[in-house]
Design a protein around this motif. Sequence first.
Motif, mmCIF file in Angstrom:
data_model
loop_
_atom_site.group_PDB
_atom_site.id
_atom_site.type_symbol
_atom_site.label_atom_id
_atom_site.label_comp_id
_atom_site.label_asym_id
_atom_site.label_seq_id
_atom_site.Cartn_x
_atom_site.Cartn_y
_atom_site.Cartn_z
ATOM 1 N N SER A 43 4.607 -17.065 -8.188
ATOM 2 C CA SER A 43 4.801 -17.351 -9.601
ATOM 3 C C SER A 43 5.771 -18.511 -9.732
ATOM 4 O O SER A 43 6.540 -18.805 -8.827
ATOM 5 N N SER A 44 5.723 -19.147 -10.878
ATOM 6 C CA SER A 44 6.543 -20.336 -11.060
ATOM 7 C C SER A 44 8.014 -19.969 -11.157
ATOM 8 O O SER A 44 8.375 -18.914 -11.652
ATOM 9 N N GLY A 45 8.855 -20.819 -10.682
ATOM 10 C CA GLY A 45 10.281 -20.665 -10.875
ATOM 11 C C GLY A 45 10.990 -19.918 -9.783
ATOM 12 O O GLY A 45 11.784 -20.489 -9.052
ATOM 13 N N ASP A 46 10.721 -18.604 -9.633
ATOM 14 C CA ASP A 46 11.571 -17.815 -8.743
ATOM 15 C C ASP A 46 10.955 -17.559 -7.373
ATOM 16 O O ASP A 46 11.536 -16.850 -6.561
ATOM 17 N N MET A 47 9.753 -18.084 -7.081
ATOM 18 C CA MET A 47 9.120 -17.961 -5.773
ATOM 19 C C MET A 47 8.879 -16.513 -5.363
ATOM 20 O O MET A 47 8.845 -16.173 -4.192
ATOM 21 N N THR A 48 8.713 -15.604 -6.314
ATOM 22 C CA THR A 48 8.311 -14.246 -5.966
ATOM 23 C C THR A 48 6.792 -14.158 -6.009
ATOM 24 O O THR A 48 6.123 -14.966 -6.641
ATOM 25 N N TYR A 49 6.238 -13.141 -5.317
ATOM 26 C CA TYR A 49 4.795 -12.992 -5.208
ATOM 27 C C TYR A 49 4.342 -11.698 -5.864
ATOM 28 O O TYR A 49 5.023 -10.676 -5.778
ATOM 29 N N GLU A 50 3.169 -11.735 -6.475
ATOM 30 C CA GLU A 50 2.488 -10.495 -6.806
ATOM 31 C C GLU A 50 1.894 -9.953 -5.515
ATOM 32 O O GLU A 50 1.416 -10.715 -4.686
ATOM 33 N N TYR A 51 1.920 -8.620 -5.341
ATOM 34 C CA TYR A 51 1.283 -8.043 -4.155
ATOM 35 C C TYR A 51 -0.218 -8.128 -4.312
ATOM 36 O O TYR A 51 -0.792 -7.491 -5.197
ATOM 37 N N PRO A 52 -0.913 -8.911 -3.494
ATOM 38 C CA PRO A 52 -2.325 -9.166 -3.739
ATOM 39 C C PRO A 52 -3.261 -8.224 -2.995
ATOM 40 O O PRO A 52 -4.433 -8.148 -3.302
ATOM 41 N N GLY A 53 -2.776 -7.521 -1.988
ATOM 42 C CA GLY A 53 -3.705 -6.901 -1.051
ATOM 43 C C GLY A 53 -4.163 -7.971 -0.091
ATOM 44 O O GLY A 53 -4.391 -9.131 -0.467
ATOM 45 N N TYR A 54 -4.267 -7.634 1.170
ATOM 46 C CA TYR A 54 -4.574 -8.642 2.176
ATOM 47 C C TYR A 54 -6.035 -8.582 2.598
ATOM 48 O O TYR A 54 -6.695 -7.542 2.492
ATOM 49 N N ASP A 55 -6.540 -9.700 3.098
ATOM 50 C CA ASP A 55 -7.847 -9.713 3.711
ATOM 51 C C ASP A 55 -7.809 -8.877 4.984
ATOM 52 O O ASP A 55 -6.743 -8.503 5.470
ATOM 53 N N VAL A 56 -8.987 -8.591 5.527
ATOM 54 C CA VAL A 56 -9.088 -7.580 6.578
ATOM 55 C C VAL A 56 -9.700 -8.134 7.856
ATOM 56 O O VAL A 56 -10.671 -8.893 7.822
ATOM 57 N N LEU A 57 -9.112 -7.748 8.979
ATOM 58 C CA LEU A 57 -9.716 -7.886 10.303
ATOM 59 C C LEU A 57 -10.077 -6.473 10.749
ATOM 60 O O LEU A 57 -9.201 -5.619 10.883
ATOM 61 N N LEU A 58 -11.361 -6.209 10.941
ATOM 62 C CA LEU A 58 -11.841 -4.883 11.312
ATOM 63 C C LEU A 58 -12.212 -4.859 12.792
ATOM 64 O O LEU A 58 -13.015 -5.675 13.249
ATOM 65 N N ALA A 59 -11.630 -3.931 13.545
ATOM 66 C CA ALA A 59 -11.953 -3.759 14.963
ATOM 67 C C ALA A 59 -12.790 -2.497 15.125
ATOM 68 O O ALA A 59 -12.305 -1.387 14.874
ATOM 69 N N PHE A 60 -14.042 -2.664 15.530
ATOM 70 C CA PHE A 60 -15.002 -1.563 15.651
ATOM 71 C C PHE A 60 -15.329 -1.393 17.126
ATOM 72 O O PHE A 60 -15.873 -2.309 17.758
ATOM 73 N N GLY A 61 -14.976 -0.230 17.691
ATOM 74 C CA GLY A 61 -15.201 -0.059 19.119
ATOM 75 C C GLY A 61 -15.022 1.376 19.572
ATOM 76 O O GLY A 61 -15.060 2.311 18.768
ATOM 77 N N ASP A 62 -14.810 1.552 20.873
ATOM 78 C CA ASP A 62 -14.685 2.876 21.474
ATOM 79 C C ASP A 62 -13.213 3.207 21.726
ATOM 80 O O ASP A 62 -12.334 2.757 20.990
#
Length: 359
Positions: A43-62
Amino acid sequence: MVLSRTTVRVLVAAAVVTLFTFNYIYITSWASNDLSSSSNTPSSGDMTYEYPGYDVLLAFGDSITQIGDDPDNGGYLAHLTRHYERQMDVLNRGFAGYNTTGARAVVHRVFPKTKTNTRSSTLSGWYPWLGSSKPAKSSGLAIYNSTGSIWPSRNNHFPSSARKLQLCIIFFGANDAQEEGEFGHTPIEKYAENLRYFVSLLRSPDSEHYSPDTRILFITPPASGELMLKAKARSGYMPMLWNKDTKAYAEVVKEIATEVGAPYVDLYSAIENRINPPNKRAEISNKLGTSNTTSAGNVESTVQAAKSGKYGGYDQLLIDGIHLNPAGNKMLFNLVVAEINKNWPELKPSSPVRARPPK
């Protein structure tokens, strides 16, 4: 002043209606402003962030993936989580004991659905103020993510705050390559078919998991330490993996990856080359007068025995002949990061985020 019972009932009813109305307005505002927020900029001015949720790396295996986030074993997914902290969530979807056929039975609950709004959690009730239509047969809560598609929440497989499946790692084969008769064995033709199926779920427009922008990275099964497996088998059950079979299944992974245009990490060759370079391996085979390309698994064990160390050197990277130890996990992590950076430089983490918390 004494109020009549009727007056009291009217006042109580009015209070309940007022409270419900306020609650409805508040939750509606919360759902629209927070759950669907896609802001990822300061956001402008104070350099704080809204928590957006992050993109995902999915590991599918055994099981190699299931224990891949074990910090005590230096798991490769634990390293990846640290590598992408506050920039991408690493989701571990490893299933111990599963081969690719077993994985087909659960993959529809692992990959996010992108074409339905009926995917829900195990929460009871229906909440129309969240903007979802009532599922025909569901008692759960479906939450929209910031891209407008439905991700399961709470007790289901993906967090409601997740934004986009950026990368899917597919890492099976250690069980599939077990010798015929073992519980995990999958015929090699079926193994190839199953790998193609996983890719089709993400790339076919007809799939409910269609996600054309999701990157796919394959990992071959690791080389198997036969002497270690035999030693473990004497103290308890361990499935037998001949290295020649593991190599054949690793070759299938590379073929399928090339066929579908996806990169791969050749973990099998990396382990073999670390323990014994190809020229030294050939030298050992020649001295023994044998070749590990023959059908007899005992030949490979003989070659392994001629290498350095009690277990032919495989204990440098493996715990029991199949699963990675801390050194093996660190090697795999480095290989995965190198492959990601080479093929998708846009996924290379930026400088660590150090935004101040909101006031």
